[in-house]
Scaffold this motif. Structure first.
Motif, PDB file in Angstrom:
ATOM      1  N   LEU A 115      41.661  39.705  48.089  1.00 22.58           N
ATOM      2  CA  LEU A 115      40.558  39.766  49.052  1.00 22.58           C
ATOM      3  C   LEU A 115      40.458  41.185  49.586  1.00 22.58           C
ATOM      4  CD1 LEU A 115      38.484  38.027  50.821  1.00 22.58           C
ATOM      5  CD2 LEU A 115      40.253  38.128  52.587  1.00 22.58           C
ATOM      6  N   HIS A 116      39.245  41.714  49.637  1.00 25.89           N
ATOM      7  CA  HIS A 116      39.026  43.061  50.172  1.00 25.89           C
ATOM      8  C   HIS A 116      37.933  42.991  51.235  1.00 25.89           C
ATOM      9  CE1 HIS A 116      38.925  47.443  50.266  1.00 25.89           C
ATOM     10  NE2 HIS A 116      37.597  47.358  50.270  1.00 25.89           N
ATOM     11  N   ALA A 117      38.168  43.605  52.394  1.00 22.46           N
ATOM     12  CA  ALA A 117      37.187  43.604  53.485  1.00 22.46           C
ATOM     13  C   ALA A 117      37.134  44.978  54.127  1.00 22.46           C
ATOM     14  CB  ALA A 117      37.543  42.549  54.532  1.00 22.46           C
ATOM     15  N   ARG A 149      31.495  44.804  54.163  1.00 26.00           N
ATOM     16  CA  ARG A 149      31.626  44.369  52.774  1.00 26.00           C
ATOM     17  C   ARG A 149      32.868  43.501  52.632  1.00 26.00           C
ATOM     18  NH1 ARG A 149      34.292  47.276  48.418  1.00 26.00           N
ATOM     19  NH2 ARG A 149      33.559  46.554  46.377  1.00 26.00           N
ATOM     20  N   VAL A 150      32.739  42.411  51.876  1.00 32.40           N
ATOM     21  CA  VAL A 150      33.865  41.539  51.563  1.00 32.40           C
ATOM     22  C   VAL A 150      33.767  41.134  50.105  1.00 32.40           C
ATOM     23  CG1 VAL A 150      35.168  39.471  52.177  1.00 32.40           C
ATOM     24  CG2 VAL A 150      33.717  40.563  53.888  1.00 32.40           C
ATOM     25  N   THR A 151      34.898  41.213  49.380  1.00 34.58           N
ATOM     26  CA  THR A 151      34.936  40.702  48.004  1.00 34.58           C
ATOM     27  C   THR A 151      36.168  39.821  47.846  1.00 34.58           C
ATOM     28  OG1 THR A 151      36.198  42.589  47.164  1.00 34.58           O
ATOM     29  CG2 THR A 151      33.792  42.747  47.085  1.00 34.58           C
ATOM     30  N   LEU A 152      36.039  38.818  47.020  1.00 30.06           N
ATOM     31  CA  LEU A 152      37.150  37.959  46.628  1.00 30.06           C
ATOM     32  C   LEU A 152      37.245  38.023  45.115  1.00 30.06           C
ATOM     33  CD1 LEU A 152      39.347  35.877  47.363  1.00 30.06           C
ATOM     34  CD2 LEU A 152      37.607  34.095  47.093  1.00 30.06           C
ATOM     35  N   THR A 191      40.868  46.443  54.342  1.00 28.50           N
ATOM     36  CA  THR A 191      42.060  45.645  54.075  1.00 28.50           C
ATOM     37  C   THR A 191      41.959  44.995  52.695  1.00 28.50           C
ATOM     38  OG1 THR A 191      42.184  45.105  56.428  1.00 28.50           O
ATOM     39  CG2 THR A 191      43.533  43.789  54.929  1.00 28.50           C
ATOM     40  N   THR A 192      43.050  45.108  51.939  1.00 25.00           N
ATOM     41  CA  THR A 192      43.166  44.382  50.671  1.00 25.00           C
ATOM     42  C   THR A 192      44.392  43.468  50.775  1.00 25.00           C
ATOM     43  OG1 THR A 192      42.178  46.204  49.431  1.00 25.00           O
ATOM     44  CG2 THR A 192      43.443  44.563  48.184  1.00 25.00           C
ATOM     45  N   ILE A 193      44.158  42.171  50.573  1.00 24.61           N
ATOM     46  CA  ILE A 193      45.237  41.184  50.670  1.00 24.61           C
ATOM     47  C   ILE A 193      45.432  40.553  49.296  1.00 24.61           C
ATOM     48  CG2 ILE A 193      46.134  39.189  51.917  1.00 24.61           C
ATOM     49  CD1 ILE A 193      43.916  39.590  53.989  1.00 24.61           C
ATOM     50  N   ARG A 194      46.671  40.561  48.800  1.00 26.63           N
ATOM     51  CA  ARG A 194      47.005  39.871  47.563  1.00 26.63           C
ATOM     52  C   ARG A 194      47.800  38.611  47.916  1.00 26.63           C
ATOM     53  NH1 ARG A 194      47.840  45.215  45.997  1.00 26.63           N
ATOM     54  NH2 ARG A 194      50.123  45.037  46.036  1.00 26.63           N
ATOM     55  N   PHE A 195      47.342  37.474  47.411  1.00 24.89           N
ATOM     56  CA  PHE A 195      47.957  36.206  47.782  1.00 24.89           C
ATOM     57  C   PHE A 195      47.773  35.205  46.663  1.00 24.89           C
ATOM     58  CE2 PHE A 195      43.576  36.125  49.141  1.00 24.89           C
ATOM     59  CZ  PHE A 195      43.134  34.829  48.922  1.00 24.89           C
ATOM     60  N   THR A 196      48.469  34.098  46.750  1.00 21.80           N
ATOM     61  CA  THR A 196      48.390  33.025  45.770  1.00 21.80           C
ATOM     62  C   THR A 196      47.987  31.732  46.463  1.00 21.80           C
ATOM     63  OG1 THR A 196      50.111  34.021  44.384  1.00 21.80           O
ATOM     64  CG2 THR A 196      49.687  31.664  44.083  1.00 21.80           C
ATOM     65  N   ALA A 197      47.070  31.003  45.835  1.00 19.10           N
ATOM     66  CA  ALA A 197      46.738  29.645  46.280  1.00 19.10           C
ATOM     67  C   ALA A 197      47.527  28.665  45.423  1.00 19.10           C
ATOM     68  CB  ALA A 197      45.247  29.380  46.168  1.00 19.10           C
ATOM     69  N   ARG A 198      48.284  27.795  46.058  1.00 20.85           N
ATOM     70  CA  ARG A 198      49.108  26.846  45.302  1.00 20.85           C
ATOM     71  C   ARG A 198      48.254  25.779  44.621  1.00 20.85           C
ATOM     72  NH1 ARG A 198      52.088  27.773  50.117  1.00 20.85           N
ATOM     73  NH2 ARG A 198      53.996  28.963  49.699  1.00 20.85           N
ATOM     74  N   THR A 199      47.145  25.444  45.246  1.00 16.85           N
ATOM     75  CA  THR A 199      46.205  24.470  44.681  1.00 16.85           C
ATOM     76  C   THR A 199      44.800  24.962  44.975  1.00 16.85           C
ATOM     77  OG1 THR A 199      46.069  23.148  46.714  1.00 16.85           O
ATOM     78  CG2 THR A 199      47.819  22.568  45.146  1.00 16.85           C
ATOM     79  N   ALA A 200      43.811  24.287  44.449  1.00 18.99           N
ATOM     80  CA  ALA A 200      42.431  24.569  44.840  1.00 18.99           C
ATOM     81  C   ALA A 200      42.222  24.090  46.272  1.00 18.99           C
ATOM     82  CB  ALA A 200      41.462  23.856  43.903  1.00 18.99           C
ATOM     83  N   GLY A 201      41.409  24.825  47.015  1.00 13.56           N
ATOM     84  CA  GLY A 201      41.156  24.401  48.383  1.00 13.56           C
ATOM     85  C   GLY A 201      40.320  25.404  49.139  1.00 13.56           C
ATOM     86  N   LEU A 226      36.844  30.810  52.911  1.00 10.11           N
ATOM     87  CA  LEU A 226      37.198  31.140  51.535  1.00 10.11           C
ATOM     88  C   LEU A 226      37.344  29.849  50.739  1.00 10.11           C
ATOM     89  CD1 LEU A 226      40.061  33.758  52.159  1.00 10.11           C
ATOM     90  CD2 LEU A 226      37.628  34.237  51.749  1.00 10.11           C
ATOM     91  N   THR A 227      36.789  29.832  49.534  1.00 14.29           N
ATOM     92  CA  THR A 227      36.982  28.730  48.600  1.00 14.29           C
ATOM     93  C   THR A 227      37.821  29.258  47.440  1.00 14.29           C
ATOM     94  OG1 THR A 227      34.869  27.723  49.196  1.00 14.29           O
ATOM     95  CG2 THR A 227      35.862  27.056  47.102  1.00 14.29           C
ATOM     96  N   LEU A 228      38.998  28.628  47.213  1.00 11.31           N
ATOM     97  CA  LEU A 228      39.992  29.197  46.320  1.00 11.31           C
ATOM     98  C   LEU A 228      40.284  28.266  45.153  1.00 11.31           C
ATOM     99  CD1 LEU A 228      42.527  30.426  49.031  1.00 11.31           C
ATOM    100  CD2 LEU A 228      40.753  31.768  47.908  1.00 11.31           C
ATOM    101  N   THR A 229      40.535  28.878  43.999  1.00 10.52           N
ATOM    102  CA  THR A 229      41.071  28.175  42.843  1.00 10.52           C
ATOM    103  C   THR A 229      42.584  28.399  42.812  1.00 10.52           C
ATOM    104  OG1 THR A 229      40.685  30.124  41.479  1.00 10.52           O
ATOM    105  CG2 THR A 229      38.948  28.449  41.546  1.00 10.52           C
ATOM    106  N   PRO A 230      43.326  27.574  42.093  1.00 16.87           N
ATOM    107  CA  PRO A 230      44.775  27.812  42.013  1.00 16.87           C
ATOM    108  C   PRO A 230      45.077  29.160  41.367  1.00 16.87           C
ATOM    109  CG  PRO A 230      44.204  25.613  41.201  1.00 16.87           C
ATOM    110  CD  PRO A 230      42.915  26.357  41.366  1.00 16.87           C
TER     111      PRO A 230
END
Length: 831
Positions: free
Chosen positions: A90-92, A61-64, A38-48, A81-85
């Motif tokens: 994400l690939h798993a 295997r997992v990559t961010l 699975t490959t997911i494309r997404f946006t983080a509105r803020t860091a979190g 997951l720890t995300l920046t804005p």
């Protein structure tokens, strides 16, 4: 597997905007697991920080954003997951286990020809059993799937499937949909394809069912086309997907699932044996129900699971109403009234009742939400909507619906959103109506009080409840030429306020012989009859001109039995008098079912039960004497007679002859039904059951054999069945259910009593081990209602405090124990 909470979902929805899933499934990696990437494309509105869900056998295997993550960080089903804005990818890659319980990716091998079939059921939170996901309904995204399958297989999905060669298929990208609506079905399907309104339509089933699907294909497609066209007349939004496939899949837990563009149905709807017109109508209603979901649920989706009624109640209402308007099935509301509505009434009177639209705080997580898929979310909710249409008017109702679709297309919506849309199209106070109807629990009761004077009579309705009601008042008199028939006067309509008492209704002339509140069954309430009307009903119920009116009366009698106000034997006497004259098979089916499964098996014991079965036997023989082969009530009566037999003589004669005298001939369904009853009576053995399985080696035959073996009054057979159900995990969901339904029999109390103390701990362990679907089956079908007494009640109540009991099993046991408690009260009242 921890349940997702509402608070967690809200927090994640504030953080993320999910855009696109690219999913690759390899179904050629063996019998136990499949590969999921699975490959997911997404946006983080803020860091979190947040998490993604996955329930693998092995996470490889997992990559961010191209950087590896530690697979060992997966905690049960959550990967942190720890995300920046900003944007992320994400690939798993994982190996995922196939399911035998109808959840996730279910795998089934047809015993008839050895072919294997796979399909997904991702409802609620089972997406993570198939691919990595932010698994909640309000994080909609576009999905693109590539599937690798054996070269001889066909792959189906939400969009048009394009073969790439060498067993690889690419499914057309979806519009924005929720994770739980993604669907894949793969196998050597038999398909019937056509086109309608410029879109491909298809029907699909196992190859062993091909001749049966072909026989009914035009009927099913005709219903599909008629409903599709009628919905386009009702709704301003066009059908929102690129194709419409309907796949009849094996061992399916629900009736059907509304996956966009690929509706999955239980394949019992591909009829191998003779069925009644009522059963064909039920199949047609499910087709209409699931198609309604393309708008109610798929185009506009609930934001959180407290609003499941926005899916199910609407689809239920639209299914019955649209079938009536667009097809040859014109009496669908009769079937709803006598066979479906009682499901809602029963659920609403249990301790586990809930509002049609519960407060969000009442649905804190997905585990609690799963419990609300019941008679309230379906039957009561549909009844409430039917009442809303009667009160509001269909024109304003449809205008509000279409406003709702336009404002929230391919998005998510809440009860408040829907009410705002209704309010924009009507001057009625829909918010107050919703507060009374959708946020409350329980069933109102309406009781008429009639007084008479010179040349006039007066009606006052006692209203025990808190909801307003718009009802029709049926007024009927004996036909002077035939006192067994009733003729209607011009009917009246009443509006009952939510609080207080409506003004008395005064009418001139003599009072009618029968006064019926809620004629046409427009509202959701229990109704009572005044003494004179009840006396008329007992003498002339079958002489009422409309089947829906008769359904209201039968429901009133049913409710009176359940409330201890009418002796169960009095209900049987009414059935014995009137059912042989009934022409509507839905009524025959509903009344016989209640009489056989509730009255005979729960509300009566000992010699009273034996007399009840004799009454049902005589009643069914009367129906056979009055009907000819092919008439719906005849097949219904044959089935009921089989299940009511107390001696094997007639059944053995039919089985040996291969036919009921004057028909019908015994098809596989009837043969297994007869053999199961002979097993209960101790009039068959393992050898005959195995011979019948050789005669019918299908999946249905395998289930029939499991049911028959478990029903034998033999200690070794009982122990073998118990071991199969509770000591191993070998049984699929359907084989577990078949074994459980055969196991508990009221005729076998002595041999079954030792299993009572084993049931509750074994069911608790099974539910914890095998998940919600088997928990429901263990509580529903394996519950020891055949031992309905104070000891069972006491042990059951004690089990509810067990620390390891799962929510699904707790809910099912709570309901079963309440039904048991009601049965014991009825027995005591009419001993």
């Amino acid at each position: 597997m921890p349940a997702l909470t509402r608070d967690e979902a809200q927090t994640r929805a504030r953080l993320l905007d999910v855009h696109h899933y690219d999913i690759e499934l390899d179904l050629t990696t063996g019998d136990d697991h499949f590969r999921s990437a699975t490959t997911i494309r997404f946006t983080a509105r803020t860091a979190g920080t947040t998490f993604v869900e996955l329930k693998p056998a092995t996470l490889h295997r997992v990559t961010l954003d191209g950087q590896p993550l530690d697979p060992a960080a997966l905690d049960d089903n959550r990967l942190p997951l720890t995300l920046t804005p900003g944007g992320h990818e994400l690939h798993a890659e994982a190996d995922m286990p196939y399911s035998r319980t109808g959840e996730g990716m279910h795998r089934f091998t047809d015993p008839e020809d050895g072919e294997t079939y796979l399909y997904t059921q991702l409802f609620m939170d089972d997406v993570q059993r198939v691919f990595t996901a932010f698994d909640q309904p309000d994080l909609k995204a576009v999905f693109a799937l590539t599937v690798t399958a054996p070269p001889a297989w066909t792959v189906l999905g939400n969009g048009i499937a394009h073969p790439l060669g060498d067993g690889r298929w690419r499914l057309a990208e979806t519009p924005l949909i929720s994770t739980y609506l993604v669907a894949v079905a793969a196998g050597p399907w038999h398909s019937v394809r056509t086109e309608h309104d410029g879109r491909p339509f298809g029907l699909h089933c196992r190859r062993s069912l091909a001749p049966y699907l072909d026989a009914d294909a035009e009927e099913i497609l005709g219903i599909t086309r008629a409903c599709y066209d009628r919905y386009h007349e009702k709704f301003t939004e066009p059908y929102p997907f690129d194709s419409y496939d309907q796949a009849f899949v094996p061992e399916f837990n629900a009736g059907a699932m509304e996956n966009p563009g690929l509706v999955t149905f239980r394949d019992e709807f591909v009829y191998r044996s003779a069925v009644t017109d009522t059963e064909r109508q039920t199949r047609a209603m499910v087709v209409a129900h699931e198609m309604a979901h393309m708008w109610f649920g798929d185009l506009v989706t609930l934001q959180w699971w407290d609003d499941i009624w926005l899916n199910e109640s609407f689809a239920e209402y639209m299914g019955f109403q649209t079938l009536t308007e667009a097809t040859a099935f014109r009496d669908t509301w009769t079937d709803f009234g006598v066979n479906r509505k009682g499901w809602g009434y029963d659920a609403d009177q249990r301790p586990s009742t809930h509002a049609v639209a519960p407060h969000p705080d009442a649905v804190p997580d997905t585990a609690s939400a799963l419990l609300n898929f019941d008679g309230i979310s379906y039957a009561k909710g549909a009844s409430a909507l039917r009442q809303l249409v009667a009160w509001l008017g269909e024109k304003d109702f449809l205008a509000g619906i279409n406003d709702h679709f336009t404002r929230h297309r391919f998005g998510n919506a809440t009860l408040a959103d829907f009410l705002d849309s209704l309010a924009r199209t009507t001057s009625r106070d829909v918010h107050t109506w919703a507060a009374h109807w959708l946020r409350t629990t329980g069933v109102d009761t309406l009781t008429p009080q009639v007084t008479t004077a010179d040349d006039q009579w007066q009606l006052t309705v006692d209203h025990d409840g808190t909801r307003p009601h718009h009802i029709a008042l049926g007024l009927y008199d004996h036909d002077p030429a035939d006192p067994t028939r009733l003729v209607p006067r011009e009917r009246a309509e009443l509006d009952l306020p939510a609080e207080g008492t409506a003004h008395p209704l005064t009418l001139t002339g003599p009072r009618p012989d029968l006064l019926l509140l809620n004629d046409d069954d427009l509202t959701y309430a229990k109704v009572r009859l005044d003494p004179a009307s009840w006396d008329t009903a007992l003498r002339a119920l079958s002489g009422l001109p409309e089947p829906l009116t008769r359904a209201v009366l039968w429901n009133a009698a049913r409710d009176m039995v359940r409330d201890g106000e009418l002796a169960p034997t009095a209900y049987l006497d009414a059935a014995r008098t009137h059912l042989p004259h009934e022409t509507d098979n839905a009524l025959v089916q509903g009344v016989l079912s209640f009489a056989r499964t509730q009255i005979a098996d729960l509300y009566l014991t000992g010699t009273a039960r034996t007399r009840a079965l004799a009454t049902l036997d005589a009643l069914c023989r009367d129906i056979l004497d009055r009907t000819t082969p092919g008439q719906g009530p005849r097949l219904t009566a044959v089935r009921a007679l089989v299940s009511s037999a107390t001696t094997p003589t007639t059944l053995r004669t039919w089985l040996d002859a291969g036919t009921v005298p004057d028909g019908p001939a015994l098809d596989p369904e009837l043969r297994w039904r007869i053999l199961a009853r002979l097993a209960v009576l101790g009039a068959t053995d393992h050898t005959e059951i195995d011979a019948e399985l050789t005669r019918d080696p299908s999946a249905t035959g395998r289930e029939g054999a499991a049911r028959c073996h478990a029903a034998l009054p033999d200690p070794a057979a009982k122990e073998a069945a118990w071991h199969a159900m509770f000591a191993t995990d070998d049984l699929s969901n359907y084989l577990f259910t078949a074994t459980a339904t055969g196991f508990w029999q009221p005729e076998q109390r002595d041999i079954l009593t030792p299993y009572l103390t084993r049931y509750f701990p074994d069911a608790i362990a099974l539910a914890a081990r095998r998940g919600p679907a088997l928990a429901d089956a263990a509580g529903r079908y394996a519950f020891p209602l055949a031992l309905a007494d104070d000891t069972t009640l006491s042990l059951g109540e004690e089990s509810l405090h067990h620390p390891d009991i799962t929510p699904a099993l707790r809910r099912k046991l709570t309901d079963q124990l309440d039904d048991l408690r009601r049965a014991l009260t009825i027995r005591a009242a009419h001993a």
